[in-house]
Design a protein around this motif. Sequence first.
Motif, PDB file in Angstrom:
ATOM      1  N   PHE A   2     -60.961  43.493  24.110  1.00  0.00           N
ATOM      2  CA  PHE A   2     -61.555  42.553  23.067  1.00  0.00           C
ATOM      3  C   PHE A   2     -62.577  42.889  22.325  1.00  0.00           C
ATOM      4  O   PHE A   2     -63.532  43.561  22.523  1.00  0.00           O
ATOM      5  N   HIS A   3     -62.492  42.625  21.074  1.00  0.00           N
ATOM      6  CA  HIS A   3     -63.339  43.030  19.946  1.00  0.00           C
ATOM      7  C   HIS A   3     -63.679  42.485  18.842  1.00  0.00           C
ATOM      8  O   HIS A   3     -62.758  41.870  18.408  1.00  0.00           O
ATOM      9  N   GLY A   4     -64.634  42.388  18.197  1.00  0.00           N
ATOM     10  CA  GLY A   4     -64.799  41.761  17.009  1.00  0.00           C
ATOM     11  C   GLY A   4     -65.980  42.455  15.930  1.00  0.00           C
ATOM     12  O   GLY A   4     -67.125  42.802  16.777  1.00  0.00           O
ATOM     13  N   THR A   5     -65.862  42.288  14.717  1.00  0.00           N
ATOM     14  CA  THR A   5     -66.942  42.826  14.011  1.00  0.00           C
ATOM     15  C   THR A   5     -67.504  41.956  13.028  1.00  0.00           C
ATOM     16  O   THR A   5     -66.838  41.557  12.285  1.00  0.00           O
TER      17      THR A   5
ATOM     18  N   ALA B  43     -68.673  42.774  26.732  1.00  0.00           N
ATOM     19  CA  ALA B  43     -69.750  42.941  27.550  1.00  0.00           C
ATOM     20  C   ALA B  43     -71.021  43.776  26.584  1.00  0.00           C
ATOM     21  O   ALA B  43     -71.975  43.637  27.225  1.00  0.00           O
ATOM     22  N   LYS B  44     -70.700  44.228  25.645  1.00  0.00           N
ATOM     23  CA  LYS B  44     -71.679  44.884  24.909  1.00  0.00           C
ATOM     24  C   LYS B  44     -71.484  44.859  23.446  1.00  0.00           C
ATOM     25  O   LYS B  44     -70.594  44.471  22.820  1.00  0.00           O
TER      26      LYS B  44
ATOM     27  N   MET C  14     -64.992  51.962  23.557  1.00  0.00           N
ATOM     28  CA  MET C  14     -64.922  50.810  24.110  1.00  0.00           C
ATOM     29  C   MET C  14     -63.730  50.689  24.818  1.00  0.00           C
ATOM     30  O   MET C  14     -62.401  50.471  24.083  1.00  0.00           O
ATOM     31  N   ASN C  15     -63.714  50.542  25.981  1.00  0.00           N
ATOM     32  CA  ASN C  15     -62.798  50.709  27.025  1.00  0.00           C
ATOM     33  C   ASN C  15     -62.528  48.893  27.603  1.00  0.00           C
ATOM     34  O   ASN C  15     -63.430  48.208  27.616  1.00  0.00           O
ATOM     35  N   ALA C  16     -61.131  48.757  28.044  1.00  0.00           N
ATOM     36  CA  ALA C  16     -60.927  47.560  28.563  1.00  0.00           C
ATOM     37  C   ALA C  16     -61.371  47.446  30.071  1.00  0.00           C
ATOM     38  O   ALA C  16     -61.095  48.453  30.812  1.00  0.00           O
ATOM     39  N   GLY C  17     -61.954  46.406  30.393  1.00  0.00           N
ATOM     40  CA  GLY C  17     -62.266  46.059  31.925  1.00  0.00           C
ATOM     41  C   GLY C  17     -61.760  44.937  32.372  1.00  0.00           C
ATOM     42  O   GLY C  17     -60.907  44.249  31.916  1.00  0.00           O
ATOM     43  N   SER C  18     -62.292  44.425  33.507  1.00  0.00           N
ATOM     44  CA  SER C  18     -61.363  43.368  34.285  1.00  0.00           C
ATOM     45  C   SER C  18     -61.749  42.218  33.613  1.00  0.00           C
ATOM     46  O   SER C  18     -60.787  41.131  33.598  1.00  0.00           O
TER      47      SER C  18
END
Length: 239
Positions: A108-111, A90-91, A1-5
Amino acid sequence: MNAGSADVAELSKLMRRGARALNEQFDEDTHLNEVIPKPWGYEYRAYVDEFFDFWALHIDAPHGTSMHVHARKLTYLICLGGQGVTSGLAKEVPVREGTILRIAPGAFHGTRNIGDEPLELIEVEVPRNKFDLMRLKDDYNRAGTAYEAKSLEEPEHSMQKVAAFPNAHMRRQTPDGKFRFELRTGMDIFCRRRSEDIFYVPLCVSGVVYLDVEVLTGQEGDKRRPQTDKQYLCISKNF
Protein backbone atom coordinates in the motif's frame (compact mmCIF):
# COMPACT_ATOMS: atom_id res chain seq x y z
CA MET A 1 8.95 -0.31 -0.36
CA ASN A 2 7.97 -3.96 0.13
CA ALA A 3 4.72 -5.60 1.16
CA GLY A 4 4.46 -7.00 4.69
CA SER A 5 1.94 -8.70 6.90
CA ALA A 6 0.04 -5.43 7.48
CA ASP A 7 -0.36 -4.97 3.72
CA VAL A 8 -1.64 -8.53 3.33
CA ALA A 9 -4.13 -8.01 6.17
CA GLU A 10 -5.50 -4.76 4.69
CA LEU A 11 -5.72 -6.27 1.21
CA SER A 12 -7.66 -9.23 2.62
CA LYS A 13 -10.09 -6.86 4.37
CA LEU A 14 -10.66 -4.91 1.15
CA MET A 15 -11.43 -8.11 -0.75
CA ARG A 16 -13.87 -9.29 1.94
CA ARG A 17 -15.67 -5.96 1.59
CA GLY A 18 -16.08 -6.58 -2.13
CA ALA A 19 -13.17 -4.64 -3.65
CA ARG A 20 -11.83 -6.12 -6.88
CA ALA A 21 -8.59 -5.87 -8.84
CA LEU A 22 -9.87 -5.62 -12.40
CA ASN A 23 -8.17 -6.23 -15.74
CA GLU A 24 -7.50 -3.71 -18.47
CA GLN A 25 -8.83 -4.62 -21.91
CA PHE A 26 -6.05 -3.36 -24.15
CA ASP A 27 -8.13 -2.83 -27.30
CA GLU A 28 -11.24 -1.49 -25.56
CA ASP A 29 -10.20 0.84 -22.75
CA THR A 30 -9.00 3.53 -25.14
CA HIS A 31 -9.82 6.39 -22.74
CA LEU A 32 -6.63 5.43 -20.91
CA ASN A 33 -4.65 6.98 -23.76
CA GLU A 34 -6.09 10.41 -22.93
CA VAL A 35 -5.58 12.72 -19.93
CA ILE A 36 -7.30 11.42 -16.78
CA PRO A 37 -8.58 14.20 -14.47
CA LYS A 38 -8.04 13.60 -10.76
CA PRO A 39 -9.20 15.52 -7.67
CA TRP A 40 -5.52 16.12 -6.90
CA GLY A 41 -4.52 17.15 -10.45
CA TYR A 42 -4.28 14.89 -13.49
CA GLU A 43 -2.34 11.98 -14.99
CA TYR A 44 -1.70 10.60 -18.46
CA ARG A 45 0.18 7.86 -20.24
CA ALA A 46 3.65 8.69 -21.54
CA TYR A 47 4.48 5.27 -23.03
CA VAL A 48 2.79 1.87 -23.21
CA ASP A 49 3.48 -1.51 -24.83
CA GLU A 50 2.50 -5.11 -24.09
CA PHE A 51 4.35 -5.12 -20.75
CA PHE A 52 5.41 -1.59 -19.73
CA ASP A 53 3.09 1.27 -18.76
CA PHE A 54 4.47 4.75 -17.98
CA TRP A 55 2.13 7.27 -16.31
CA ALA A 56 2.95 10.92 -15.64
CA LEU A 57 1.33 12.33 -12.48
CA HIS A 58 0.80 16.06 -11.90
CA ILE A 59 -0.11 16.53 -8.22
CA ASP A 60 -1.10 20.04 -7.17
CA ALA A 61 -0.17 21.44 -3.76
CA PRO A 62 -1.20 20.52 -1.09
CA HIS A 63 -3.02 17.45 -2.47
CA GLY A 64 -2.18 13.77 -2.57
CA THR A 65 -3.22 10.45 -4.05
CA SER A 66 -5.24 7.84 -2.20
CA MET A 67 -3.63 5.17 -0.04
CA HIS A 68 -3.92 2.34 -2.54
CA VAL A 69 -2.41 -0.95 -3.64
CA HIS A 70 -1.50 -2.71 -6.87
CA ALA A 71 -1.81 -6.35 -5.89
CA ARG A 72 -0.25 -7.80 -9.03
CA LYS A 73 2.16 -5.27 -10.53
CA LEU A 74 5.48 -3.69 -9.68
CA THR A 75 5.72 0.11 -9.61
CA TYR A 76 8.71 2.42 -9.79
CA LEU A 77 7.95 5.97 -8.70
CA ILE A 78 10.44 8.46 -10.17
CA CYS A 79 10.33 12.19 -9.52
CA LEU A 80 10.84 14.82 -12.22
CA GLY A 81 10.30 17.86 -9.98
CA GLY A 82 8.67 19.22 -6.84
CA GLN A 83 8.66 17.93 -3.27
CA GLY A 84 6.51 15.24 -1.73
CA VAL A 85 6.34 12.26 0.55
CA THR A 86 5.27 8.71 -0.27
CA SER A 87 3.70 6.87 2.67
CA GLY A 88 3.21 3.17 3.20
CA LEU A 89 1.43 1.52 6.10
CA ALA A 90 4.58 1.60 8.23
CA LYS A 91 6.94 4.31 6.91
CA GLU A 92 7.32 7.46 4.83
CA VAL A 93 9.88 8.23 2.13
CA PRO A 94 10.74 11.80 1.04
CA VAL A 95 10.38 12.44 -2.70
CA ARG A 96 12.18 15.13 -4.70
CA GLU A 97 13.73 15.55 -8.15
CA GLY A 98 15.83 12.48 -8.96
CA THR A 99 14.15 10.16 -6.43
CA ILE A 100 13.62 6.53 -7.53
CA LEU A 101 11.32 4.48 -5.31
CA ARG A 102 10.55 0.80 -5.92
CA ILE A 103 7.09 -0.30 -4.73
CA ALA A 104 6.59 -4.05 -4.70
CA PRO A 105 3.29 -5.74 -5.64
CA GLY A 106 0.91 -5.72 -2.69
CA ALA A 107 2.50 -2.74 -0.90
CA PHE A 108 0.00 0.00 0.00
CA HIS A 109 1.23 3.52 -0.79
CA GLY A 110 0.10 7.09 -1.31
CA THR A 111 1.97 10.25 -2.34
CA ARG A 112 1.34 13.82 -1.16
CA ASN A 113 2.70 17.12 -2.44
CA ILE A 114 4.36 18.96 0.48
CA GLY A 115 5.88 21.78 -1.57
CA ASP A 116 4.55 24.94 -3.18
CA GLU A 117 4.93 23.82 -6.80
CA PRO A 118 3.26 20.89 -8.60
CA LEU A 119 4.78 17.50 -7.85
CA GLU A 120 5.71 15.85 -11.16
CA LEU A 121 6.14 12.06 -11.11
CA ILE A 122 6.44 9.13 -13.47
CA GLU A 123 5.03 5.75 -12.48
CA VAL A 124 6.69 2.84 -14.29
CA GLU A 125 4.24 -0.07 -14.00
CA VAL A 126 4.98 -3.69 -14.96
CA PRO A 127 3.22 -5.75 -16.07
CA ARG A 128 0.74 -3.39 -17.75
CA ASN A 129 -2.71 -3.33 -16.09
CA LYS A 130 -4.07 0.09 -15.10
CA PHE A 131 -7.11 -1.44 -13.40
CA ASP A 132 -4.99 -3.38 -10.89
CA LEU A 133 -5.96 -0.86 -8.19
CA MET A 134 -7.68 -0.97 -4.80
CA ARG A 135 -8.12 2.19 -2.71
CA LEU A 136 -7.93 1.87 1.07
CA LYS A 137 -8.18 5.54 2.17
CA ASP A 138 -8.84 8.72 0.22
CA ASP A 139 -9.37 12.42 0.91
CA TYR A 140 -11.90 12.65 -1.92
CA ASN A 141 -14.36 9.87 -0.98
CA ARG A 142 -12.97 7.35 -3.48
CA ALA A 143 -12.06 4.57 -1.02
CA GLY A 144 -13.16 1.22 -2.40
CA THR A 145 -13.82 2.61 -5.91
CA ALA A 146 -12.29 1.43 -9.20
CA TYR A 147 -10.06 3.42 -11.56
CA GLU A 148 -11.61 6.44 -13.29
CA ALA A 149 -13.71 5.98 -16.43
CA LYS A 150 -13.62 9.64 -17.56
CA SER A 151 -10.90 11.34 -19.58
CA LEU A 152 -10.04 14.58 -21.36
CA GLU A 153 -8.90 14.50 -24.97
CA GLU A 154 -5.65 16.32 -25.76
CA PRO A 155 -5.38 16.16 -29.57
CA GLU A 156 -2.21 18.27 -29.72
CA HIS A 157 -0.32 15.85 -27.46
CA SER A 158 -2.04 12.55 -28.19
CA MET A 159 -0.45 9.11 -28.06
CA GLN A 160 1.23 8.05 -31.30
CA LYS A 161 2.11 4.58 -32.59
CA VAL A 162 5.77 3.56 -32.40
CA ALA A 163 6.65 2.14 -35.79
CA ALA A 164 9.52 -0.07 -34.61
CA PHE A 165 7.59 -1.60 -31.70
CA PRO A 166 4.33 -3.48 -32.37
CA ASN A 167 1.46 -2.41 -30.07
CA ALA A 168 3.52 0.40 -28.53
CA HIS A 169 2.30 4.01 -28.22
CA MET A 170 3.93 7.10 -26.69
CA ARG A 171 3.73 10.87 -26.29
CA ARG A 172 6.54 13.06 -27.50
CA GLN A 173 6.21 15.51 -24.60
CA THR A 174 4.06 16.43 -21.62
CA PRO A 175 0.93 18.54 -22.28
CA ASP A 176 2.57 21.51 -20.53
CA GLY A 177 5.75 21.11 -22.61
CA LYS A 178 8.10 20.82 -19.60
CA PHE A 179 9.38 17.31 -20.32
CA ARG A 180 9.86 15.13 -23.38
CA PHE A 181 10.00 11.38 -24.00
CA GLU A 182 12.29 9.61 -26.47
CA LEU A 183 13.22 6.05 -27.36
CA ARG A 184 17.00 5.68 -27.41
CA THR A 185 19.38 2.76 -27.60
CA GLY A 186 21.76 2.03 -24.77
CA MET A 187 24.64 2.66 -27.17
CA ASP A 188 23.32 6.13 -27.97
CA ILE A 189 22.99 6.95 -24.27
CA PHE A 190 26.48 5.59 -23.53
CA CYS A 191 28.01 7.78 -26.22
CA ARG A 192 25.79 10.84 -25.78
CA ARG A 193 24.57 11.56 -22.27
CA ARG A 194 22.97 15.01 -22.16
CA SER A 195 22.60 17.55 -19.36
CA GLU A 196 18.82 17.70 -19.82
CA ASP A 197 18.32 13.94 -19.37
CA ILE A 198 16.70 12.93 -16.07
CA PHE A 199 15.98 9.19 -16.32
CA TYR A 200 16.63 6.22 -18.62
CA VAL A 201 14.31 3.23 -18.21
CA PRO A 202 15.16 -0.06 -20.00
CA LEU A 203 12.27 -1.59 -21.94
CA CYS A 204 13.40 -5.19 -21.64
CA VAL A 205 11.30 -8.27 -20.91
CA SER A 206 13.76 -9.42 -18.24
CA GLY A 207 12.66 -6.50 -16.07
CA VAL A 208 9.09 -7.79 -16.23
CA VAL A 209 9.94 -11.45 -15.66
CA TYR A 210 12.27 -10.82 -12.72
CA LEU A 211 10.37 -7.76 -11.38
CA ASP A 212 13.59 -5.75 -11.43
CA VAL A 213 13.94 -2.67 -13.65
CA GLU A 214 17.27 -0.82 -13.39
CA VAL A 215 16.30 2.83 -13.77
CA LEU A 216 19.35 4.98 -14.58
CA THR A 217 19.60 8.72 -13.98
CA GLY A 218 21.24 11.51 -15.92
CA GLN A 219 22.99 12.74 -12.79
CA GLU A 220 26.79 13.00 -12.84
CA GLY A 221 27.09 10.82 -9.75
CA ASP A 222 25.34 7.87 -11.43
CA LYS A 223 28.25 5.87 -12.87
CA ARG A 224 26.14 2.89 -13.99
CA ARG A 225 26.40 2.15 -17.69
CA PRO A 226 23.41 1.46 -19.93
CA GLN A 227 23.24 -1.91 -21.64
CA THR A 228 24.24 -1.07 -25.18
CA ASP A 229 21.97 -3.71 -26.78
CA LYS A 230 18.81 -2.54 -24.96
CA GLN A 231 16.18 0.06 -25.80
CA TYR A 232 15.47 2.78 -23.22
CA LEU A 233 12.74 5.32 -22.67
CA CYS A 234 14.60 8.58 -22.05
CA ILE A 235 12.84 11.28 -19.97
CA SER A 236 14.34 14.75 -20.36
CA LYS A 237 13.71 18.37 -19.47
CA ASN A 238 12.42 20.28 -22.45
CA PHE A 239 14.63 23.38 -22.60
